[in-house]
Design a protein around this motif. Sequence first.
Motif, PDB file in Angstrom:
ATOM      1  N   ASP A  60      30.768  41.711  59.216  1.00 58.47           N
ATOM      2  CA  ASP A  60      29.762  40.648  59.119  1.00 58.47           C
ATOM      3  C   ASP A  60      28.379  41.122  59.560  1.00 58.47           C
ATOM      4  N   ARG A  61      27.433  41.146  58.631  1.00 59.72           N
ATOM      5  CA  ARG A  61      26.108  41.667  58.946  1.00 59.72           C
ATOM      6  C   ARG A  61      25.323  40.755  59.880  1.00 59.72           C
ATOM      7  N   ASP A  62      25.760  39.502  60.050  1.00 59.39           N
ATOM      8  CA  ASP A  62      25.119  38.639  61.026  1.00 59.39           C
ATOM      9  C   ASP A  62      25.525  39.024  62.451  1.00 59.39           C
ATOM     10  N   ARG A  63      26.619  39.761  62.565  1.00 57.73           N
ATOM     11  CA  ARG A  63      27.133  40.151  63.884  1.00 57.73           C
ATOM     12  C   ARG A  63      27.068  41.655  64.119  1.00 57.73           C
ATOM     13  N   VAL A  64      26.975  42.428  63.052  1.00 58.36           N
ATOM     14  CA  VAL A  64      27.024  43.882  63.168  1.00 58.36           C
ATOM     15  C   VAL A  64      25.768  44.495  62.557  1.00 58.36           C
ATOM     16  N   THR A  65      25.065  45.290  63.343  1.00 54.55           N
ATOM     17  CA  THR A  65      23.909  46.046  62.871  1.00 54.55           C
ATOM     18  C   THR A  65      24.337  47.493  62.687  1.00 54.55           C
ATOM     19  N   GLY A  82      27.563  55.032  47.423  1.00 55.17           N
ATOM     20  CA  GLY A  82      28.478  54.851  48.543  1.00 55.17           C
ATOM     21  C   GLY A  82      27.831  54.121  49.697  1.00 55.17           C
ATOM     22  N   GLU A  83      26.572  54.415  49.960  1.00 53.49           N
ATOM     23  CA  GLU A  83      25.844  53.733  51.028  1.00 53.49           C
ATOM     24  C   GLU A  83      25.697  52.246  50.724  1.00 53.49           C
ATOM     25  N   ALA A  84      25.314  51.906  49.501  1.00 49.72           N
ATOM     26  CA  ALA A  84      25.161  50.497  49.120  1.00 49.72           C
ATOM     27  C   ALA A  84      26.502  49.772  49.191  1.00 49.72           C
ATOM     28  N   PHE A  85      27.570  50.465  48.809  1.00 50.60           N
ATOM     29  CA  PHE A  85      28.908  49.868  48.869  1.00 50.60           C
ATOM     30  C   PHE A  85      29.294  49.573  50.317  1.00 50.60           C
ATOM     31  N   LEU A  86      29.091  50.545  51.223  1.00 51.21           N
ATOM     32  CA  LEU A  86      29.440  50.335  52.625  1.00 51.21           C
ATOM     33  C   LEU A  86      28.655  49.177  53.228  1.00 51.21           C
ATOM     34  N   GLU A  98      38.166  50.414  61.260  1.00 52.95           N
ATOM     35  CA  GLU A  98      37.497  49.318  60.558  1.00 52.95           C
ATOM     36  C   GLU A  98      38.028  47.963  61.039  1.00 52.95           C
ATOM     37  N   LEU A  99      39.324  47.885  61.307  1.00 56.72           N
ATOM     38  CA  LEU A  99      39.886  46.655  61.857  1.00 56.72           C
ATOM     39  C   LEU A  99      39.357  46.434  63.278  1.00 56.72           C
ATOM     40  N   LEU A 100      39.202  47.503  64.037  1.00 62.52           N
ATOM     41  CA  LEU A 100      38.601  47.400  65.367  1.00 62.52           C
ATOM     42  C   LEU A 100      37.192  46.814  65.272  1.00 62.52           C
ATOM     43  N   ASN A 101      36.395  47.298  64.315  1.00 66.48           N
ATOM     44  CA  ASN A 101      35.033  46.771  64.145  1.00 66.48           C
ATOM     45  C   ASN A 101      35.048  45.264  63.908  1.00 66.48           C
ATOM     46  N   GLN A 102      35.973  44.820  63.062  1.00 66.30           N
ATOM     47  CA  GLN A 102      36.028  43.391  62.741  1.00 66.30           C
ATOM     48  C   GLN A 102      36.422  42.575  63.967  1.00 66.30           C
ATOM     49  N   TRP A 103      37.339  43.108  64.766  1.00 71.22           N
ATOM     50  CA  TRP A 103      37.725  42.389  65.992  1.00 71.22           C
ATOM     51  C   TRP A 103      36.559  42.329  66.971  1.00 71.22           C
ATOM     52  N   LEU A 104      35.881  43.450  67.165  1.00 66.33           N
ATOM     53  CA  LEU A 104      34.739  43.476  68.084  1.00 66.33           C
ATOM     54  C   LEU A 104      33.678  42.458  67.676  1.00 66.33           C
ATOM     55  N   THR A 125      31.422  39.759  70.084  1.00 63.59           N
ATOM     56  CA  THR A 125      30.032  40.005  70.456  1.00 63.59           C
ATOM     57  C   THR A 125      29.255  40.581  69.282  1.00 63.59           C
ATOM     58  N   PRO A 126      27.971  40.329  69.204  1.00 61.03           N
ATOM     59  CA  PRO A 126      27.146  41.107  68.265  1.00 61.03           C
ATOM     60  C   PRO A 126      27.140  42.566  68.734  1.00 61.03           C
ATOM     61  N   LEU A 127      27.082  43.486  67.805  1.00 58.93           N
ATOM     62  CA  LEU A 127      27.071  44.895  68.192  1.00 58.93           C
ATOM     63  C   LEU A 127      26.342  45.729  67.161  1.00 58.93           C
ATOM     64  N   ALA A 128      25.934  46.899  67.609  1.00 59.80           N
ATOM     65  CA  ALA A 128      25.325  47.889  66.724  1.00 59.80           C
ATOM     66  C   ALA A 128      26.306  49.042  66.582  1.00 59.80           C
ATOM     67  N   ILE A 129      26.485  49.526  65.355  1.00 58.67           N
ATOM     68  CA  ILE A 129      27.405  50.624  65.094  1.00 58.67           C
ATOM     69  C   ILE A 129      26.621  51.815  64.558  1.00 58.67           C
ATOM     70  N   LEU A 130      26.777  52.950  65.221  1.00 60.35           N
ATOM     71  CA  LEU A 130      26.165  54.186  64.739  1.00 60.35           C
ATOM     72  C   LEU A 130      27.082  54.792  63.690  1.00 60.35           C
ATOM     73  N   TYR A 131      26.547  55.111  62.518  1.00 55.38           N
ATOM     74  CA  TYR A 131      27.387  55.664  61.465  1.00 55.38           C
ATOM     75  C   TYR A 131      26.650  56.757  60.710  1.00 55.38           C
ATOM     76  N   ARG A 132      27.436  57.655  60.141  1.00 53.50           N
ATOM     77  CA  ARG A 132      26.888  58.725  59.317  1.00 53.50           C
ATOM     78  C   ARG A 132      26.897  58.247  57.872  1.00 53.50           C
ATOM     79  N   ALA A 133      25.732  58.139  57.287  1.00 54.88           N
ATOM     80  CA  ALA A 133      25.617  57.589  55.929  1.00 54.88           C
ATOM     81  C   ALA A 133      26.241  58.538  54.904  1.00 54.88           C
ATOM     82  N   PRO A 134      26.905  57.995  53.878  1.00 54.19           N
ATOM     83  CA  PRO A 134      27.424  58.831  52.793  1.00 54.19           C
ATOM     84  C   PRO A 134      26.289  59.542  52.067  1.00 54.19           C
TER      85      PRO A 134
END
Length: 308
Positions: free
Chosen positions: A159-164, A149-153, A125-131, A135-144
């Motif tokens: 930052d949703r302006d930088r991470v999809t 839990g999904e709404a919480f995540l 999670e800290l890696l995601n914040q540094w990335l 750069t803007p990036l897209a992250i593939l994730y397995r939804a809870p």
Amino acid sequence: MTNLLARLLHLLATLVGRLPWPWLMRLGDGLAAFWRWRDVRESRVARRNLELAFPSETPAEREALHAAILRTTARQVLETVRLWTRPHAENLALIRDVHGASLLDSAIAAGHGVIIAAPHHGNWELLNQWLATRTPLAILYRAPESAIGEAFLQSVRADRDRVTQIRAEGPAVRQLFKWLGAGGVVGILPDQQPKVGDGEFAPFFGVQALTMTLLGRLGARTGATVLMAWCERVESHPGRPPVFDLHIEAAPDAIADADPTVAVHALNATVERIARRDPAQYQWTYKRYTLRPPGSGEPNPYWVGATE
């Protein structure tokens, strides 16, 4: 109701995240001790994984590693709660050194797309914040499984302006190809067990593990640069904040081989090498080996009474 409960969960996480670091670390140690005392799911899964992955170690050596894994895992749970609910600039100050940032910058500048393969090692999670700062990036994730839990995540992750965030289902593959085709950056956790039909078996710590072929397909078909990345804990004392080193390195060419068998073998070998740097920081509480090779006759090793 779902959003309300997710907001309440976020409020609770925020309160926990405001606790001083010494309190959080001691709370994590207490949680780990409880897990071992009650032999909860995390404890049982970690112990079974160690039996499978480290058969040559003595029972005493595996028990010592088991205790270290649960302590690290519990601390990371509380670290992550804090990372999710505190300003990112404050979180990024926990990173002491960054190794290989120029590799990422050069790959982005080349414009052919970048795949970040981030194993479950250290604090991703800290890696995601540094990335997200680079750069803007897209992250593939397995939804809870839980809608709460999904709404919480969705509310706490980077930052949703930088991470999809792209759910690992349905049109995800199409979205990732499109993102990479436009020269974008994609983050994938490569050591999650895929569904049957979405992977091939390859050794991981000497045990056959169903391994995703998606990463190799993306690399082979798009020509994107594949980088390995992890954020490794280098100091973690009860009285002080944790300290991390962030690593980025070029993945072996074989990880993006057009032959999926070659690709998954290279992927598992690379993830294993990273995990062996400090096995206590790897996510051994995850059931990595539930699916067994067809025709092997092997039972799910996590079933009660299963034998190797």
